[in-house]
Design a protein around this motif. Structure first.
Motif, short mmCIF file in Angstrom:
data_model
loop_
_atom_site.label_atom_id
_atom_site.label_comp_id
_atom_site.label_asym_id
_atom_site.label_seq_id
_atom_site.Cartn_x
_atom_site.Cartn_y
_atom_site.Cartn_z
N PHE A 278 -27.86 39.47 16.31
CA PHE A 278 -28.77 39.52 15.18
C PHE A 278 -28.02 39.62 13.86
O PHE A 278 -26.90 40.11 13.80
CB PHE A 278 -29.71 40.71 15.33
N SER A 279 -28.68 39.19 12.79
CA SER A 279 -28.13 39.31 11.45
C SER A 279 -28.61 40.61 10.82
O SER A 279 -29.55 41.27 11.30
CB SER A 279 -28.58 38.13 10.58
N ALA A 280 -27.98 40.99 9.69
CA ALA A 280 -28.39 42.20 8.98
C ALA A 280 -29.81 42.08 8.46
O ALA A 280 -30.59 43.04 8.51
CB ALA A 280 -27.42 42.45 7.83
N ALA A 281 -30.17 40.89 7.99
CA ALA A 281 -31.53 40.69 7.46
C ALA A 281 -32.57 40.84 8.57
O ALA A 281 -33.65 41.40 8.36
CB ALA A 281 -31.65 39.30 6.82
N GLU A 282 -32.24 40.38 9.77
CA GLU A 282 -33.16 40.52 10.89
C GLU A 282 -33.33 41.99 11.27
O GLU A 282 -34.45 42.45 11.55
CB GLU A 282 -32.65 39.71 12.09
N ALA A 283 -32.23 42.73 11.29
CA ALA A 283 -32.30 44.15 11.64
C ALA A 283 -33.19 44.90 10.65
O ALA A 283 -33.97 45.78 11.03
CB ALA A 283 -30.90 44.75 11.67
N GLU A 284 -33.10 44.55 9.40
CA GLU A 284 -33.89 45.24 8.37
C GLU A 284 -35.38 44.93 8.48
O GLU A 284 -36.23 45.80 8.27
CB GLU A 284 -33.38 44.83 6.98
N LEU A 285 -35.72 43.70 8.83
CA LEU A 285 -37.12 43.28 8.86
C LEU A 285 -37.78 43.44 10.23
O LEU A 285 -38.96 43.11 10.38
CB LEU A 285 -37.23 41.82 8.41
N LEU B 119 -37.50 51.99 17.60
CA LEU B 119 -36.55 51.20 18.40
C LEU B 119 -35.97 50.08 17.56
O LEU B 119 -36.62 49.07 17.32
CB LEU B 119 -37.28 50.66 19.63
N ALA B 120 -34.73 50.26 17.13
CA ALA B 120 -34.07 49.28 16.27
C ALA B 120 -33.47 48.16 17.10
O ALA B 120 -33.30 48.27 18.33
CB ALA B 120 -32.98 49.95 15.46
N LEU B 121 -33.15 47.05 16.44
CA LEU B 121 -32.42 45.98 17.11
C LEU B 121 -31.03 46.47 17.49
O LEU B 121 -30.43 47.27 16.77
CB LEU B 121 -32.28 44.77 16.19
N PRO B 122 -30.48 46.01 18.62
CA PRO B 122 -29.08 46.33 18.97
C PRO B 122 -28.17 45.54 18.03
O PRO B 122 -27.81 44.40 18.29
CB PRO B 122 -28.97 45.87 20.42
N PHE B 123 -27.82 46.17 16.93
CA PHE B 123 -27.14 45.47 15.84
C PHE B 123 -25.87 46.21 15.44
O PHE B 123 -25.87 47.43 15.33
CB PHE B 123 -28.08 45.36 14.64
N ALA B 124 -24.80 45.48 15.20
CA ALA B 124 -23.56 46.09 14.72
C ALA B 124 -22.89 45.12 13.75
O ALA B 124 -22.89 43.92 13.97
CB ALA B 124 -22.63 46.40 15.89
N LEU B 125 -22.34 45.67 12.68
CA LEU B 125 -21.64 44.84 11.69
C LEU B 125 -20.30 44.40 12.27
O LEU B 125 -19.70 45.10 13.07
CB LEU B 125 -21.44 45.63 10.41
#
Length: 316
Positions: A255-262, A310-316
């Motif tokens: 996922f992208s950062a924008a996707e994680a935020e929205l 429940l957030a997206l499994p996201f990491a920078l």
């Protein structure tokens, strides 16, 4: 039964002859449909599904045919239009556009577990990866503009508590719509519910009903799937199932950062879309012998999605 256009055996005999599949052995209407008329068709050379398109402009049908050809060529377990001896995939039956497709193996499931959700997450990622480089363009006829327009009209007829919930969601859509449209896109199934997936044991063997497919933000497609596959009877997200579905998806497409935020907003938007379409169907087919899905199901889910932990499994 949700068969809007009944058929006679003689009509089917004439329609099926150009496919070279042998004699018609049996056919029966499929009760689960809520928008199109579908029939199981048994021929000497196999089992098939016949669909009469009842909703939407016929100009969109070449899109569906091409998309399913793309996904079939990518090795995904999807139906695809058979060609008659003239080479035509899209034909006419009883005055309606008609498609004949192979019947996929497997059964619908009702008791969902984390493994099923893992299968769905991986499948959805594969659909997106197969189309994101060159998505076939089609604007959804039930997209954000439709939600804002139809939602505003319906809110005036709802009880005060429901109207307040809906109006709050519509305000969020109006505020975020441009950001949502800029999210990474591909072709979407846009209706990946339990009744559109087939399993053989624990293996996902087929995905059907692409007649809401479109191009758009991949995250919206994911939200629609999570809202159905991971919700309990009260509309709350089951943590184990949600993490299984999101994790399987992210393993193939990060996922992208924008996707994680929205992400929380997309879950709410997915609820609005189906709450509205079910309310409209309930009004349109009241008193008729047509399958109507309960609008209150998505009202409860939207209320529960006001807070998403429940957030997206996201990491920078």
């Amino acid at each position: 039964m949700s068969v809007f256009t009944p058929l006679q055996r003689s009509q089917l005999d004439t329609f099926l002859a150009p496919y070279g599949l042998g004699r018609l052995l049996d056919f029966q209407g499929i009760e689960a449909g809520s928008e199109n008329s579908n029939f199981f068709v048994s021929m000497e050379q196999g089992e098939f599904v016949l669909t009469l398109i009842e909703r939407g402009p016929s100009d969109d049908l070449p899109f569906f045919i091409e998309l399913l050809d793309v996904l079939h060529d990518a090795g995904l377990p999807v139906p695809y239009a058979l060609r008659a001896d003239s080479g035509e995939a899209l034909r006419s039956l009883a005055g309606k556009p008609a498609l004949l497709q192979p019947r996929l193996s497997g059964k619908h499931i009702s008791a969902v577990n984390a493994h099923h959700c893992q299968e769905i997450g991986g499948l959805l990622a594969r659909i997106h990866l197969a189309t994101r480089e060159h998505p076939l363009p089609r604007k959804s006829d039930r997209g954000l503009e439709w939600m804002l327009r139809e939602g505003a009209a319906l809110a005036q007829r709802l009880p005060a508590e429901q109207a307040s919930l809906l109006n709050g969601a519509l305000e969020e859509i109006a505020k975020l719509q441009e950001r949502v449209r800029k999210l990474p896109g591909a072709n979407l199934h846009a209706d990946l519910f339990r009744d559109n997936c087939l399993f053989e044991g624990t293996h996902l063997s087929g995905v059907i009903d692409f007649y809401n497919a479109c191009s758009g933000p991949m995250l919206y497609d994911l939200a629609i799937a999570v809202n159905d596959w991971c919700s309990d009877e009260q509309g709350r997200l089951n943590a184990e199932r949600t993490r299984a579905l999101l994790g399987a998806y992210a393993a193939l497409r990060p996922f992208s950062a924008a996707e994680a935020e929205l992400w929380p907003a997309l879950l709410r938007i997915g609820c609005v879309r189906f709450w509205l379409s079910r309310l409209i169907a309930a009004e349109a087919f009241a008193g008729q012998n047509v399958l109507i899905h309960d609008p209150a199901e998505f009202q409860r889910r939207l209320a529960e999605r006001q807070h998403v932990d429940l957030a997206l499994p996201f990491a920078l």
